[in-house]
Design an enzyme around this catalytic site. Structure first.
Site, short mmCIF file in Angstrom:
data_model
loop_
_atom_site.label_atom_id
_atom_site.label_comp_id
_atom_site.label_asym_id
_atom_site.label_seq_id
_atom_site.Cartn_x
_atom_site.Cartn_y
_atom_site.Cartn_z
CD GLN A 197 -3.04 -0.84 2.27
OE1 GLN A 197 -2.85 -1.59 3.23
NE2 GLN A 197 -4.03 0.01 2.23
CG HIS B 220 -3.41 2.78 -1.11
ND1 HIS B 220 -3.28 2.89 0.25
CD2 HIS B 220 -4.64 2.23 -1.32
CE1 HIS B 220 -4.38 2.41 0.84
NE2 HIS B 220 -5.21 2.01 -0.10
CB CYS C 276 -6.14 10.01 -17.49
SG CYS C 276 -7.68 10.75 -18.10
CB CYS D 235 -9.05 7.16 -20.70
SG CYS D 235 -7.37 7.85 -20.77
CB CYS E 65 -5.68 12.61 -20.41
SG CYS E 65 -5.41 11.00 -21.18
CB SER F 150 -1.01 -1.58 11.48
OG SER F 150 -1.92 -1.28 10.45
CG ASN G 106 5.43 -5.06 12.65
OD1 ASN G 106 5.80 -4.14 13.37
ND2 ASN G 106 4.51 -4.90 11.72
CD GLU H 163 4.50 -1.29 16.81
OE1 GLU H 163 3.61 -0.72 16.14
OE2 GLU H 163 5.20 -0.70 17.64
#
Length: 241
Positions: free
Chosen positions: A91, A109, A117, A120, A138, A180, A204, A206
């Site tokens: 992400q 993401h 664009c 499209c 575009c 997380s 990790n 934690e």
């Protein structure tokens, strides 16, 4: 042979902090905890005034612009090069995985170094498209161009989400690094993989919301732990089936 997947899902966690990018939303030191969610991350704000959004964005520079891949990013790319990791799902929008050498990269993401664009779906590296007027338009359809990053209130592109679920269906092991486990739909991927019999390995510093679902937990910063895993594999201490 089933495929192994490395998942790097949450943009707020320690993996990116090790590259000098402040944590965003989670924890007492998160930027959004201290200062609130910035309005320029809202798709509604962009849609209302794309010109103003672009003018502000081009005048700003933040820690992400100066960040470099850390040893954890490099180790993930090395595991991919060795055929142990078959896909990297993230992400994060910082492009650090790509710059470290990861090739089969699924960015839920988007990527801040790309443009897209909203009409499209045209998508190109930002470096290949000079922005002379704002908002940029575009060349394919005349629609408004935004950064490829997915904003709050903006749908995740269907193609990348479908690819993430397809890799999850195929994998025989999933490596969770610096997440997380709190952000959906990505947080569901390791649970779906486990349901299908995949081994879940968490790295990790934690405990997370996914720690209880992990078969193996490696506690420590990814920039320290992942290079040690790579070294152990290279030395023959651990062998892949």
């Amino acid at each position: 042979r089933r495929r192994r997947v490395c998942r790097r899902p949450d943009r707020s966690r320690p993996h990116r902090v090790e590259s000098g990018i402040p944590s965003f939303s989670l924890g007492p030191d998160g930027l959004w905890t201290k200062y609130g969610q910035p309005s320029n991350l809202s798709y509604g704000v962009f849609s209302r005034d794309p010109q103003d959004w672009w003018e502000q964005r081009l005048s700003d520079e933040d820690a992400v612009d100066n960040a470099e891949p850390n040893p954890g990013h490099v180790a993930i790319a090395q595991l991919e090069d060795a055929g142990i990791i078959r896909a990297v799902i993230t992400q994060n929008v910082d492009d650090l995985h790509g710059r470290a050498g990861s090739l089969h990269l699924l960015e839920i993401h988007g990527n801040r170094n790309y443009l897209r664009c909203i009409g499209c779906g045209w998508r190109r590296p930002r470096a290949e498209h000079a922005i002379t007027d704002v908002p940029p338009v575009c060349v394919e359809c005349g629609g408004i161009i935004k950064l490829d990053t997915v904003m709050f209130g903006e749908p995740i592109p269907r193609a990348v989400l479908d690819a993430c679920f397809a890799e999850t269906q195929r994998c025989d092991a999933m490596l969770l690094v610096g997440t997380s486990g709190a952000v959906n739909p990505a947080a569901q991927l390791p649970l779906l993989a486990r349901e299908r019999g995949a081994s879940i390995i968490e790295v990790n510093p934690e405990p997370t919301q996914l720690t209880a679902a992990a078969h193996v937990v490696v506690t420590g910063p990814s920039g320290d732990m992942l290079p040690r895993i790579v070294q152990a594999l290279r030395s023959g201490e651990y062998r892949s089936n």
